[in-house]
Write an enzyme that holds these catalytic residues in place. Structure first.
Site, mmCIF file in Angstrom:
data_model
loop_
_atom_site.group_PDB
_atom_site.id
_atom_site.type_symbol
_atom_site.label_atom_id
_atom_site.label_comp_id
_atom_site.label_asym_id
_atom_site.label_seq_id
_atom_site.Cartn_x
_atom_site.Cartn_y
_atom_site.Cartn_z
ATOM 1 N N GLU A 36 -9.846 0.317 -0.088
ATOM 2 C CA GLU A 36 -11.050 -0.491 -0.294
ATOM 3 C C GLU A 36 -12.170 0.246 -1.021
ATOM 4 O OE1 GLU A 36 -10.715 -3.711 3.248
ATOM 5 O OE2 GLU A 36 -11.493 -1.768 3.846
ATOM 6 N N THR A 83 0.811 -1.210 0.000
ATOM 7 C CA THR A 83 0.000 0.000 0.000
ATOM 8 C C THR A 83 0.845 1.261 0.000
ATOM 9 O OG1 THR A 83 -0.076 -0.383 2.360
ATOM 10 C CG2 THR A 83 -1.983 -1.054 1.098
#
Lengths: 324, 198, 745
Positions: C698, C476
């Protein structure tokens, strides 16, 4: 993977001799399918005979104007070969539709012919499979069978041949050349090379134990539009749900004067119905051809769609050929 | 249910076959000497014949750059160059590579100077977790050579002509390298960028 | 710091050219592109490991009648064969981390039944295949559809399984326009590229036994607690190290069986043991996203204003497990309506353990709900964006509190303009050669949580700064954004920040998951840096008011000191901690976005291919424009997979996933992904955390697949409510339509 002895013969004679001496030996070339299966203990040879150093990697012209493709010619080399690109485009296109760049760099012509048929249950040793364990049953029948056969299947096995190359070889009327452990050579027409499962699905080809493929020969080129239409669930790097290899030459009035058609994803072997080709030439109707191809087709549930899909893909392929 | 009853005699997941021969008749593990030239250096090893080229690199040569993502040629994370060609090192036995020249991700950079593809992946963020990255980069290096050699691809319209390196060509030719983080757009940008610098 | 009030002005504000937000290259990038970043299986810190190989059950329900390990034990190189008969005693299960090899009962396919350790990988794998299990097989229950009538109300997760407001039944019955549809989503697999892997080393010691695991894990402190429970150790005697992680997507939120088995084997062998799951094992031994059945009922007036919303979801997990897919939770906050109902039901089946996968709940919930909205828009002949705008709530419709920020409408409008939404044709009206072309859109919303997290910082005598916490980077960009935050706070260039994460020896951190990673860990670091700033100012006797940190110096009034000088010979340390507070209850906090997709459907074969795609998102302050965009693109591509190809098919006769490898479980490949883009609208959320950021990992998957499905409808007029949208379903749709046409004539 079970332990095995490894041999690296330098000549075809030595390879054949080793195969004769070691009954549970397997030849290995690219290894892209065999090692895959050995890791799962679906294949368990006691000896691997590495044939990569044999002088079988040449593509040469035949006297008839065709091509003789050495058994060890890699898929990527074959697809890039000038003669394949100009005269056997259906073969080039089929090869390039298969697998990935990395796999095509390893996979060989003979190895591709010998790819084991594909079935989820064949690949899982906890499930019954007549191909893996004759007599244990077929879990694919009554199971999830999206990738399975709708033609030529038996009560023992509904697996499909996953190769793209083989479909093109079938439409090109290729011949498989072999040598057996005693040194005897023979030529097997591609139509007779792959078998239907019947009640012996564990036997997938006409090869005898220890028999080594040395080359595949193609007859002189067939003029016409060469197409390979592969229908798949992912845009690349996926097996065909259905594929059509076609050589179609346009005649008077926009109707085909010549048609050769073979199908992948439908059966235990590349599927070809000469009556379908005749019907296409005679009527100009892809549907008439599809009727012949699909004669006797039977879905197993999750693969029912292959029947209408075959018809639709054939229609599209014929139309494309006649547009060209 | 019949099919389930049949299962009762079957074994654990990786089982060969229900009536599999006892271990006694299985061949004993065999080891063999093998000589590999890896990133320009010759290595002489003695390996179990079952050892893949990938495991030879990772477990015997401490070259962990090549990754094991599936071990079955389904993801491309293990891609290395053998004699200049990209292959899945998981689907090849080390002993089959006697005398071969192998280039891994560790061998691409020139000292501290990154290979143009490595620099481009860094600049274009052509990765996230980084696990597929060595395979993507080695694959791209092999792929660019293939394009240079004039090899066609599935999306090449005219097989008789040399393909140009469009984004569509890059995507098709790189499809043997799965990236679950899905850095695909950035990988394509990196390869396009690097292709002008090699 | 407890997040009890809006943060107010911070040192990160008003710096358009500051380090935070800048699209710098990843600081760990060089290690990744040179192959030198060590993942769990590759650590060199634990010497001379033996190799483990896991053996799993080949049935889904029954009992082990006999387990013959004699051949395996005799096999060359074998050091240990561990089964239920000789496994060391274990403690209690914790969350979804279960003691292994407990008894003879088999509850799901892939349940580990033995663990074989040998000198080499090849030996371990071969010996594992010699383990002979005989079972008394029982017929498994593995069909969610069949179990649906008997599914039960699950134990509450973070939120209650059910919610009700107003009178749904009455409002739905009297609504002039209604929609009552069911969608199904299949089992999905995380398919992170790095399989679960651990090297464990168990050491007996005077203060009790200790174990160190180099393991692929997203939440190290959570894993430390659960492994301590199962391994019967004090948590402080369990160390997890995870410096580089080859993808997670939820699959590594908790330790999986290979971590426990390698630790136990190391205990028995007094030697490190390493193991990785095979790709095939990943499907059954590790967790998956459950399949769902979702019923959606919408009642609206003729203008499209919703009066009644109901979203019900059924999901499944293994016997004894409590995980359920919270598909309908997002529906509680997304659109306005007076009368509302959400309901979740769970079936315990003989299937492997279900757990969280990227945007658990929202991802599949919005696959269904955002298509239902499209259906309603089609029915009402209202533009799908306009329908959503008409149902934009002024506050959270169920919690009755304000949104901290909500720019859904802005995202939709920006996206529409950039994508050329006004060019969208009528259903089935656009053709490009062989392709039927359509456009679709969907909204995206994902909860933004804050988790407790701690950080330590140390200003070193050489003027560099070391950051430490048990945080993880699963791809990430955590390494990089932490360096950016610390650099901005301390006025140091990125080269002078050392980020050390991935080790429970460091301060406890939230870990990576649930879109809370960057916000939680970054905020802890922010607080630590703020504390360090105060400590440095105080020790230098400088006025804190108006002090600035930049270019390696602190300046206050007319004084300016180099940080290196203030560090002294020992350096200066500070700690920081963030905890969720009242802001969590007083505001409804979500990231928002809008997806736009254009697909082509092959008019002959039904193959669906994406042609282009755009996502517009808001996630508060963007910490690194480059890595944020990558994450957003990745989420969108996950959505492509969910829409078009991903499905682990359950053979209910055997209770297992038939297509359990990457050849047959398709995730998108390069060729599936054309030019796509992601953009972020400017936003700061001062209720979320001190960084004013929100989660991004997400929200980008939420609704993404629905945009494709809606585009397929626009292209073909076929509404396929059973994901994924594969060509066979398109052909079925055409056949039904032709059949209906023939019946009419």
């Amino acid at each position: 993977m079970k332990a095995f002895a490894y041999e690296r013969p330098a000549t075809v004679q030595d390879a054949a001799r080793l195969a004769a001496e070691r009954p549970s030996a397997r030849f290995i070339a690219g290894g892209t399918n065999l090692l895959d299966l050995m890791k799962l203990q679906i294949e368990t040879p006691a000896t691997l005979i590495d044939v990569n150093r044999l002088p079988l990697a040449e593509v040469t012209e035949t006297e008839e104007g065709g091509l003789r493709i050495g058994a060890l010619v890699r898929n990527s080399d074959l697809a890039a070969h000038p003669r394949v690109r100009t005269d056997y485009a259906v073969l080039g296109k089929a090869l390039l539709a298969g697998a990935s760049g990395q796999l095509r760099n390893k996979a060989t012509t003979a190895g591709n012919l010998l790819q084991r048929t594909r079935c989820y249950y064949f690949y899982d040793t906890t499930k019954p499979c007549n191909k893996r364990e004759p007599g244990s049953g077929c879990a694919a029948i009554g199971g999830f069978n999206r990738i399975m056969a709708v033609l030529g299947a038996s009560d023992s096995c509904i697996a499909t041949n996953p190769s793209d190359m083989n479909v093109a070889m079938r439409v090109l009327d290729a011949t498989v050349e072999t040598v057996d452990p005693q040194g005897a050579r023979r030529s097997i027409p591609i139509a007779a090379f792959h078998r239907l499962p019947g009640d012996t699905p564990q036997i997938e080809t006409d090869l005898k134990p220890g028999e080594l493929i040395t080359a595949v020969t193609l007859p002189k080129p067939v003029e016409g539009v060469h197409l390979y239409r592969k229908v798949r669930d992912r845009a690349s790097y996926a097996f065909a749900t259905v594929s059509v290899a076609a050589i179609i030459a346009k005649g008077e009035g926009g109707k085909p004067r010549l048609a050769k058609l073979a199908f992948g994803g439908l059966a235990h072997k590349p599927w070809r119905v000469q009556a379908a080709e005749a019907a296409l030439v005679e009527t100009g109707s892809a549907d008439a051809a599809a009727d012949r191809v699909l004669d006797g087709a039977r879905g197993q549930g999750s693969n029912d769609f292959k029947i209408p899909l075959t018809r639709r893909t054939l229609r599209a392929t014929v139309a494309e050929a006649l547009r060209a | 249910m019949g099919s389930c009853a049949a299962l009762a005699t079957l074994g654990a997941s990786l089982r060969g076959r229900a009536e599999a021969a006892p271990a006694a008749v299985d061949p004993q593990p065999q080891t063999m000497p093998v000589s590999l030239e890896i990133n320009g250096t010759r290595h002489d090893l003695t390996l179990d014949t079952r050892t893949t080229l990938l495991d030879a690199l990772r477990e015997h040569l401490d070259l962990n750059g090549s990754k094991k993502g599936c071990d079955h040629g389904q993801c491309g994370a293990c891609t290395v160059l053998v004699n200049g060609r990209r292959i899945n090192s998981c689907l090849s036995l080390a002993v089959m590579h006697e005398g071969d020249s192998v280039t891994t991700i560790e061998g691409l950079a020139d000292g501290d100077s990154l290979h143009p593809l490595q620099a481009a992946f860094l600049h274009h963020d052509g990765y996230q977790c980084g696990y597929c990255t060595p395979g993507q980069i080695c694959s791209a290096a092999g792929m660019l050579s293939e394009v240079e050699a004039g090899w066609p691809s599935h999306v090449t319209d005219d097989l008789t002509r040399k393909a140009s390196l469009t984004d569509e060509e890059i995507r098709e030719r790189m499809s043997g390298n799965i990236c679950r983080c899905s850095a695909y757009p950035n990988i394509v940008a990196a390869i396009r960028d690097a292709s002008t610098k090699i | 710091m407890d997040m009890n009030q809006p943060i107010g002005a911070t040192p990160l504000d008003g710096k358009p050219d500051g380090l935070v937000g800048r699209p710098i290259d990843r600081i760990d990038g060089r290690l990744k592109v040179t192959g030198r970043a060590p993942y769990a299986y590759e650590t060199r810190d634990l010497k001379n490991p033996a190799y483990g190989f896991l053996v799993e059950a080949g049935i889904a329900k029954g009992r082990i009648r006999s387990l013959d390990v004699s051949a395996a034990k005799r096999a060359p190189g074998v050091l240990l064969v561990m089964t239920h008969e000789n496994v060391p005693e274990q403690g209690e299960k914790k969350e979804q981390v279960y003691p292994q090899l407990q008894g003879t009962e088999i509850r799901f396919h892939g349940q580990p039944i033995a663990f074989v350790v040998a000198q080499s990988f090849e030996q371990a794998r071969a010996a594992a295949a010699l383990v002979r299990a005989e079972y008394d097989v029982q017929t498994p229950e593995a069909s969610l559809k069949a179990a649906r009538p008997n599914a039960v109300e699950p134990k509450p997760a973070q939120t209650p399984p059910d919610s009700e407001l107003g009178d749904f039944d009455g409002a739905f019955a009297s609504a002039p326009v209604t929609l009552d549809v069911e969608y199904t989503t299949p089992v999905q697999i995380h398919a992170q590229m790095e399989p679960h892997a651990t090297i464990a080393s168990w050491e007996a010691g005077p203060d009790g036994d200790r174990v160190t695991l180099f393991t692929a894990n997203q939440m190290l402190n959570r894993g430390q607690t659960s492994l301590a429970s199962v391994l019967k150790l004090k948590p402080e005697n369990v160390r997890l190290v995870s410096h580089y992680i080859g993808g997670g997507f939820g699959s590594k939120l908790q330790p999986q069986p290979e971590a426990i088995l390698s630790a136990l084997a190391s205990r028995s062998l007094k030697r490190p043991v390493k193991v990785a799951l095979t790709r095939q094992q990943e499907f059954h031994v590790a967790t998956h996203r459950t399949d769902t059945i979702q019923r959606i009922r919408l009642g609206a007036d003729e203008t499209g204003r919703l009066t009644a919303i109901a979203h019900e979801s059924w999901s499944a997990t293994a016997p004894g497990d409590v995980f359920y897919e919270t598909s309908a939770v997002v529906t509680r906050s997304l659109y306005a309506a007076q009368n509302r109902l959400t309901r979740h039901r769970l079936a315990n089946l003989n299937v492997p353990i279900a757990s969280a996968m990227r945007a658990p709940g929202e991802a599949v919930g919005q696959l269904a709900f955002e298509c239902a909205m499209d259906e309603l828009a089609e029915h009402l002949k209202i533009d799908p964006i306009e329908l959503r705008i008409r149902n934009e709530p002024e506050q959270d419709p169920e919690k009755k509190v304000p949104f901290s920020t909500r720019q859904l409408v802005a995202c939709m409008r920006e996206g529409a303009q950039r994508f050329g939404w006004d060019k969208r044709g009528a259903t089935g009206a656009t053709r490009d050669g062989q392709w039927l072309v359509g456009m679709g859109m969907a909204a995206a919303s994902r909860l933004n949580p804050l988790m407790p997290s701690q950080a330590g910082v140390r200003l070193n005598p050489d003027g560099t700064l070391t950051v430490r916490m048990a945080m993880t980077d699963i791809g990430t960009g955590t390494y990089t954004i932490l360096a950016q935050i610390a650099g901005e706070m301390m006025g140091l260039p990125i080269e002078r920040i050392h980020v050390e994460i991935g080790d429970t020896a460091y301060p406890k951190a939230a870990g990576s998951g649930g879109s809370f990673g960057a916000g939680s860990a970054g905020s802890a670091l922010y607080v630590a840096c703020d504390n360090l700033r105060q400590a440095l100012l105080q020790s230098a006797g400088m006025n804190a008011e108006g002090a600035t940190f930049s270019e390696g110096r602190v300046t206050s009034g007319n004084r300016s000191e180099a940080l290196a000088d203030l560090a002294g010979a020992q350096g200066v340390e500070a700690k920081g901690e963030i905890k969720p507070g009242a802001m969590k209850e007083k505001y409804s906090q979500h990231s928002f976005g809008a997806h736009f997709a254009e697909v082509g459907v092959d008019a002959d074969t039904g193959e669906i291919r994406l042609r282009r795609m755009l996502g517009v998102f808001t996630g508060g302050r963007i910490l690194n424009q480059k890595t944020a965009r990558s994450q957003a693109l990745g989420g969108m591509i996950f959505g492509i997979g969910a829409a078009l190809m991903e499905a682990a098919e359950t053979d209910t006769r055997y209770g297992y996933f038939v297509n359990h490898d990457l050849a047959e479980y398709h995730v998108p490949a390069h060729a599936d992904v054309p030019a796509i883009d992601a953009v972020f609208l400017p936003e700061l959320d001062d209720k979320a955390n001190p960084l004013k950021s929100k989660g991004l990992g997400e929200v980008s998957i939420c609704g993404a697949g629905a945009a494709l499905a809606n585009a397929v409808y626009n292209a073909t007029g076929l509404r396929i409510r059973d994901y994924p949208l594969t060509l066979d379903k398109v052909i079925d749709g055409w056949n039904e339509r032709e059949g209906a046409a023939q019946r009419r004539t």
